[in-house]
Design a protein around this motif. Structure first.
Motif, PDB file in Angstrom:
ATOM      1  N   TYR A  37       0.838  -1.211   0.000  1.00 25.72           N
ATOM      2  CA  TYR A  37       0.000   0.000   0.000  1.00 25.72           C
ATOM      3  C   TYR A  37       0.872   1.260   0.000  1.00 25.72           C
ATOM      4  CZ  TYR A  37      -3.189   3.639   1.498  1.00 25.72           C
ATOM      5  OH  TYR A  37      -3.908   4.794   1.571  1.00 25.72           O
ATOM      6  N   ILE A  38       1.898   1.240   0.838  1.00 29.51           N
ATOM      7  CA  ILE A  38       2.786   2.402   0.910  1.00 29.51           C
ATOM      8  C   ILE A  38       3.478   2.634  -0.428  1.00 29.51           C
ATOM      9  CG2 ILE A  38       4.908   3.278   1.960  1.00 29.51           C
ATOM     10  CD1 ILE A  38       4.010   2.007   4.585  1.00 29.51           C
ATOM     11  N   ALA A  39       3.942   1.572  -1.046  1.00 29.41           N
ATOM     12  CA  ALA A  39       4.637   1.703  -2.331  1.00 29.41           C
ATOM     13  C   ALA A  39       3.704   2.239  -3.420  1.00 29.41           C
ATOM     14  CB  ALA A  39       5.230   0.363  -2.740  1.00 29.41           C
ATOM     15  N   MET A  40       2.496   1.674  -3.508  1.00 30.20           N
ATOM     16  CA  MET A  40       1.536   2.095  -4.531  1.00 30.20           C
ATOM     17  C   MET A  40       1.068   3.534  -4.283  1.00 30.20           C
ATOM     18  SD  MET A  40       1.158  -0.256  -6.791  1.00 30.20           S
ATOM     19  CE  MET A  40      -0.381   0.250  -7.563  1.00 30.20           C
ATOM     20  N   SER A  41       0.820   3.878  -3.033  1.00 29.55           N
ATOM     21  CA  SER A  41       0.362   5.225  -2.699  1.00 29.55           C
ATOM     22  C   SER A  41       1.436   6.261  -2.997  1.00 29.55           C
ATOM     23  CB  SER A  41      -0.033   5.304  -1.222  1.00 29.55           C
ATOM     24  OG  SER A  41      -1.112   4.447  -0.942  1.00 29.55           O
ATOM     25  N   PHE A  42       2.673   5.933  -2.643  1.00 33.69           N
ATOM     26  CA  PHE A  42       3.781   6.850  -2.909  1.00 33.69           C
ATOM     27  C   PHE A  42       3.930   7.087  -4.408  1.00 33.69           C
ATOM     28  CE2 PHE A  42       8.200   7.773  -3.863  1.00 33.69           C
ATOM     29  CZ  PHE A  42       8.467   8.832  -2.991  1.00 33.69           C
ATOM     30  N   MET A  43       3.847   5.988  -5.190  1.00 34.97           N
ATOM     31  CA  MET A  43       3.984   6.101  -6.637  1.00 34.97           C
ATOM     32  C   MET A  43       2.856   6.945  -7.236  1.00 34.97           C
ATOM     33  SD  MET A  43       4.010   3.121  -9.552  1.00 34.97           S
ATOM     34  CE  MET A  43       4.967   2.076  -8.476  1.00 34.97           C
ATOM     35  N   THR A  44       1.649   6.715  -6.742  1.00 41.73           N
ATOM     36  CA  THR A  44       0.491   7.432  -7.285  1.00 41.73           C
ATOM     37  C   THR A  44       0.543   8.911  -6.961  1.00 41.73           C
ATOM     38  OG1 THR A  44      -0.888   5.457  -7.096  1.00 41.73           O
ATOM     39  CG2 THR A  44      -2.023   7.569  -7.295  1.00 41.73           C
ATOM     40  N   VAL A  45       0.787   9.230  -5.714  1.00 39.76           N
ATOM     41  CA  VAL A  45       0.744  10.632  -5.271  1.00 39.76           C
ATOM     42  C   VAL A  45       1.942  11.423  -5.781  1.00 39.76           C
ATOM     43  CG1 VAL A  45       0.794  12.143  -3.258  1.00 39.76           C
ATOM     44  CG2 VAL A  45      -0.626  10.092  -3.249  1.00 39.76           C
ATOM     45  N   LYS A  46       3.128  10.876  -5.614  1.00 40.53           N
ATOM     46  CA  LYS A  46       4.332  11.628  -5.943  1.00 40.53           C
ATOM     47  C   LYS A  46       4.638  11.639  -7.439  1.00 40.53           C
ATOM     48  CE  LYS A  46       5.240  12.543  -1.630  1.00 40.53           C
ATOM     49  NZ  LYS A  46       5.162  13.918  -1.091  1.00 40.53           N
ATOM     50  N   SER A  47       4.371  10.534  -8.114  1.00 38.48           N
ATOM     51  CA  SER A  47       4.786  10.422  -9.512  1.00 38.48           C
ATOM     52  C   SER A  47       3.744  10.938 -10.485  1.00 38.48           C
ATOM     53  CB  SER A  47       5.111   8.958  -9.851  1.00 38.48           C
ATOM     54  OG  SER A  47       6.119   8.468  -8.991  1.00 38.48           O
ATOM     55  N   PHE A  48       2.462  10.786 -10.175  1.00 38.10           N
ATOM     56  CA  PHE A  48       1.421  11.115 -11.147  1.00 38.10           C
ATOM     57  C   PHE A  48       0.601  12.348 -10.768  1.00 38.10           C
ATOM     58  CE2 PHE A  48       2.317   6.635 -11.672  1.00 38.10           C
ATOM     59  CZ  PHE A  48       2.445   6.522 -13.047  1.00 38.10           C
ATOM     60  N   ALA A  49       1.000  13.022  -9.691  1.00 35.44           N
ATOM     61  CA  ALA A  49       0.214  14.187  -9.253  1.00 35.44           C
ATOM     62  C   ALA A  49       0.283  15.329 -10.255  1.00 35.44           C
ATOM     63  CB  ALA A  49       0.704  14.666  -7.892  1.00 35.44           C
ATOM     64  N   GLY A  50       1.361  15.376 -11.026  1.00 37.34           N
ATOM     65  CA  GLY A  50       1.493  16.468 -11.996  1.00 37.34           C
ATOM     66  C   GLY A  50       0.601  16.319 -13.193  1.00 37.34           C
ATOM     67  N   ASN A  51       0.000  15.152 -13.361  1.00 35.11           N
ATOM     68  CA  ASN A  51      -0.831  14.912 -14.544  1.00 35.11           C
ATOM     69  C   ASN A  51      -2.293  15.291 -14.300  1.00 35.11           C
ATOM     70  OD1 ASN A  51       1.367  13.855 -15.990  1.00 35.11           O
ATOM     71  ND2 ASN A  51       1.081  11.860 -15.031  1.00 35.11           N
ATOM     72  N   ILE A  52      -2.494  16.473 -13.750  1.00 40.01           N
ATOM     73  CA  ILE A  52      -3.842  16.977 -13.503  1.00 40.01           C
ATOM     74  C   ILE A  52      -4.007  18.321 -14.207  1.00 40.01           C
ATOM     75  CG2 ILE A  52      -5.383  17.945 -11.755  1.00 40.01           C
ATOM     76  CD1 ILE A  52      -4.605  15.838  -9.879  1.00 40.01           C
ATOM     77  N   GLN A  53      -5.118  18.478 -14.868  1.00 36.71           N
ATOM     78  CA  GLN A  53      -5.402  19.727 -15.573  1.00 36.71           C
ATOM     79  C   GLN A  53      -6.717  20.314 -15.057  1.00 36.71           C
ATOM     80  OE1 GLN A  53      -4.864  19.812 -19.900  1.00 36.71           O
ATOM     81  NE2 GLN A  53      -6.810  20.921 -20.071  1.00 36.71           N
ATOM     82  N   ILE A  54      -6.695  21.618 -14.781  1.00 44.27           N
ATOM     83  CA  ILE A  54      -7.870  22.331 -14.282  1.00 44.27           C
ATOM     84  C   ILE A  54      -8.361  23.303 -15.347  1.00 44.27           C
ATOM     85  CG2 ILE A  54      -8.802  23.759 -12.423  1.00 44.27           C
ATOM     86  CD1 ILE A  54      -7.777  21.129 -11.408  1.00 44.27           C
ATOM     87  N   ASP A  55      -9.653  23.283 -15.622  1.00 41.25           N
ATOM     88  CA  ASP A  55     -10.255  24.218 -16.573  1.00 41.25           C
ATOM     89  C   ASP A  55     -11.495  24.845 -15.946  1.00 41.25           C
ATOM     90  OD1 ASP A  55      -8.614  23.786 -19.064  1.00 41.25           O
ATOM     91  OD2 ASP A  55      -9.322  21.740 -18.752  1.00 41.25           O
ATOM     92  N   PHE A  56     -11.605  26.177 -16.079  1.00 46.63           N
ATOM     93  CA  PHE A  56     -12.766  26.911 -15.589  1.00 46.63           C
ATOM     94  C   PHE A  56     -13.675  27.287 -16.749  1.00 46.63           C
ATOM     95  CE2 PHE A  56     -10.363  28.800 -11.700  1.00 46.63           C
ATOM     96  CZ  PHE A  56     -10.511  27.591 -11.043  1.00 46.63           C
ATOM     97  N   MET A  57     -14.967  27.241 -16.508  1.00 47.41           N
ATOM     98  CA  MET A  57     -15.952  27.734 -17.472  1.00 47.41           C
ATOM     99  C   MET A  57     -16.871  28.701 -16.723  1.00 47.41           C
ATOM    100  SD  MET A  57     -16.930  24.326 -19.690  1.00 47.41           S
ATOM    101  CE  MET A  57     -18.009  25.305 -20.747  1.00 47.41           C
ATOM    102  N   LEU A  58     -16.786  29.988 -17.092  1.00 46.48           N
ATOM    103  CA  LEU A  58     -17.533  31.027 -16.395  1.00 46.48           C
ATOM    104  C   LEU A  58     -17.905  32.120 -17.392  1.00 46.48           C
ATOM    105  CD1 LEU A  58     -18.516  32.198 -13.640  1.00 46.48           C
ATOM    106  CD2 LEU A  58     -16.266  33.307 -13.448  1.00 46.48           C
ATOM    107  N   ARG A  59     -19.166  32.489 -17.424  1.00 49.33           N
ATOM    108  CA  ARG A  59     -19.588  33.522 -18.359  1.00 49.33           C
ATOM    109  C   ARG A  59     -18.937  34.845 -17.993  1.00 49.33           C
ATOM    110  NH1 ARG A  59     -25.936  34.136 -17.604  1.00 49.33           N
ATOM    111  NH2 ARG A  59     -25.555  35.657 -19.262  1.00 49.33           N
ATOM    112  N   GLN A  60     -18.698  35.679 -19.015  1.00 47.09           N
ATOM    113  CA  GLN A  60     -17.949  36.917 -18.794  1.00 47.09           C
ATOM    114  C   GLN A  60     -18.775  37.977 -18.064  1.00 47.09           C
ATOM    115  OE1 GLN A  60     -16.309  38.620 -22.365  1.00 47.09           O
ATOM    116  NE2 GLN A  60     -15.033  40.084 -21.257  1.00 47.09           N
ATOM    117  N   TYR A  61     -20.088  38.003 -18.311  1.00 46.88           N
ATOM    118  CA  TYR A  61     -20.939  39.012 -17.685  1.00 46.88           C
ATOM    119  C   TYR A  61     -22.150  38.346 -17.031  1.00 46.88           C
ATOM    120  CZ  TYR A  61     -18.299  42.446 -20.399  1.00 46.88           C
ATOM    121  OH  TYR A  61     -17.303  43.211 -20.926  1.00 46.88           O
ATOM    122  N   SER A  62     -22.571  38.922 -15.915  1.00 49.39           N
ATOM    123  CA  SER A  62     -23.797  38.501 -15.268  1.00 49.39           C
ATOM    124  C   SER A  62     -24.383  39.718 -14.564  1.00 49.39           C
ATOM    125  CB  SER A  62     -23.533  37.377 -14.263  1.00 49.39           C
ATOM    126  OG  SER A  62     -24.756  36.879 -13.743  1.00 49.39           O
TER     127      SER A  62
END
Length: 362
Positions: A37-62
Motif C-alpha cells: 500500500y505504501i509503495a503504490m500510494s507513494f507512486m500514485t501521489v508523488k509520480s502522477f500528481a502532476g498529470n492533472i489539468q484544471i479548466d474553468f468555465m464562467l460567463r464573462q458578464y452577469s
C-alpha cells in the motif's frame, strides 16, 4: 493525516511482531499489505500528481442578484488513478474586496474527468475573479500528500442595473451648455479661437495669416486654429478611503452604481462627457469619453475591476497630479468620504464642481 500515519505504523509493528514471534500467515499478510500500500500510494501521489489539468468555465458578464453558473473541470492525464484530490478555489470580488473559498474533494480514474458545477449569486456589483488557491493530492488514508499549483483563472463582471437618476436638489448638473473649452496642448480646426501663432509653412491657409503681426515682424505669421473640447463635463469616481476608514461591500457597490447612473443620466440629457478614476493597480488615471450608451457599458469592465483602496491622496489629488487633459467646464465628484467637500476647492481652479455621494440619493 498524522493520526492515519500513526495507525498504519502501529498496525505494521503489530504485524511484524506476529510475523517474528507467531507462526502464522496473518503477520506476513499484514506486513506485505502495508508495504504494498505504501509503495503504490507513494507512486500514485508523488509520480502522477502532476498529470492533472484544471479548466474553468464562467460567463464573462452577469447581473447583480442573478444566479450565475460556474463549472470546474478536473482531468487526469496519467495512467494511474488518483484516489484523493482536494481543490480549493478562491473567489474574490476585485471591486469590493469580498473573498470566499470553495473546497471540493473527489477522486479521478485514469484518463478520466470530473466536473464540478457550482452556482453563486452576488448581491454586489464588481468583478468576481476565480482562481485555484491550492490542489492537494492524497492517497485514500492521506499518508502521502503532494501540493500542486495552477494558474487557471476566470473573471465574471457582475453588472448592476443602469438607469436614469433624479437629482435630489433639482440642479441639472453644474454643466454650462454655453461654456466651450479648447485644448491647451493640441491645435484643431476652429478658426474662431487661436491656439498659437507660428511662422508660415507651405500648405498653411492664406486665411490664417496674421497680417498685423506679419507686418510688424517682417515675417509671414499664421494663426493655428484651436481644438474645441467636445466634452465640458468630467465625472470623477473617488475610489479612496482614509486611514482608519473602510467601506462595506454594500457601500462600494451602491457607490459604483451611482457613478454609472450619473454618467448614463448625463448622456440621456444630451451631455457628452468624460468619466474617470485612479486605478491603484496600474497607478494610472483612467478616463473614458462618453458619447453613446455603448460608451457607458464599454467602461464597465475597467470600472468594476479597479478596487477601492486606502490612500493619503484623494482622487481629486491624483487627477490634478496626472497628465490628463483638464479642460472641462464642470466637474461632478462622486465620493463617500466625509472630507470630500474639501475637494471642491482643489477642483474649482479648473471649473465648477459638485460633490455627490450615495447619501444624497436616499
Amino acid at each position: 493525516m498524522k493520526k492515519n500515519r500513526v495507525i498504519v505504523l502501529v498496525t505494521f509493528i503489530l504485524g511484524l511482531i506476529m510475523y517474528l514471534l507467531v507462526d502464522t500467515y496473518m503477520g506476513t499478510f499484514i506486513v506485505l499489505s502495508i508495504i504494498l500500500y505504501i509503495a503504490m500510494s507513494f507512486m500514485t501521489v508523488k509520480s502522477f500528481a502532476g498529470n492533472i489539468q484544471i479548466d474553468f468555465m464562467l460567463r464573462q458578464y452577469s447581473l447583480k442578484n442573478k444566479e450565475t453558473e460556474f463549472t470546474v473541470k478536473i482531468s487526469s492525464l496519467g495512467k494511474m488513478p488518483i484516489p484523493g484530490v482536494k481543490i480549493i478555489i478562491n473567489a474574490k470580488n476585485m471591486l469590493t474586496g469580498e473573498n470566499a473559498e470553495i473546497i471540493r474533494e473527489l477522486s479521478i480514474i485514469p484518463k478520466g474527468r470530473e466536473t464540478i458545477n457550482l452556482n453563486f449569486i452576488s448581491p454586489n456589483c464588481g468583478c468576481i475573479e476565480m482562481s485555484v488557491k491550492e490542489i492537494v493530492i492524497t492517497d485514500p488514508m492521506k499518508i502521502f500528500i503532494k501540493e500542486k499549483s495552477s494558474s487557471e483563472t476566470a473573471k465574471c463582471f457582475i453588472v448592476p442595473k443602469i438607469d436614469q437618476i433624479i437629482w435630489p436638489d433639482n440642479e441639472d448638473y453644474v454643466y454650462d451648455m454655453e461654456s466651450f473649452r479648447y485644448s491647451y496642448t493640441h491645435s484643431g480646426d476652429d478658426p474662431s479661437e487661436t491656439f498659437d501663432i507660428k511662422e508660415y509653412n507651405p500648405g498653411d491657409s492664406c486665411r490664417s495669416i496674421h497680417w498685423k503681426l506679419s507686418a510688424k515682424t517682417q515675417e509671414i505669421m499664421v494663426r493655428e486654429p484651436a481644438l474645441p473640447i467636445n466634452s465640458s463635463l468630467m465625472i470623477l469616481d473617488d475610489k479612496t478611503f482614509l486611514s482608519g476608514q473602510d467601506f462595506s461591500a454594500e457601500v462600494i457597490s451602491s457607490h459604483t452604481e451611482l457613478f454609472l447612473k450619473l454618467s448614463y443620466t448625463a448622456l440621456l440629457k444630451g451631455i457628452r462627457h468624460s468619466a474617470g478614476w485612479f486605478n491603484c493597480r496600474t497607478q494610472t488615471f483612467e478616463i473614458f469619453a462618453i458619447s453613446t450608451v455603448d460608451d457607458v457599458y464599454r467602461m464597465v469592465p475597467a470600472l468594476l475591476y479597479a478596487p477601492f483602496y486606502e490612500d493619503y491622496y484623494s482622487s481629486a489629488d491624483r487627477y490634478i497630479m496626472s497628465d490628463c487633459e483638464k479642460n472641462y467646464g464642470s466637474y461632478i465628484y462622486v465620493s463617500e468620504n466625509l472630507s470630500a467637500i474639501n475637494e471642491i476647492e482643489k477642483l474649482k481652479e479648473y471649473g465648477k464642481v459638485k460633490v455627490y455621494g450615495t447619501k444624497n440619493f436616499k
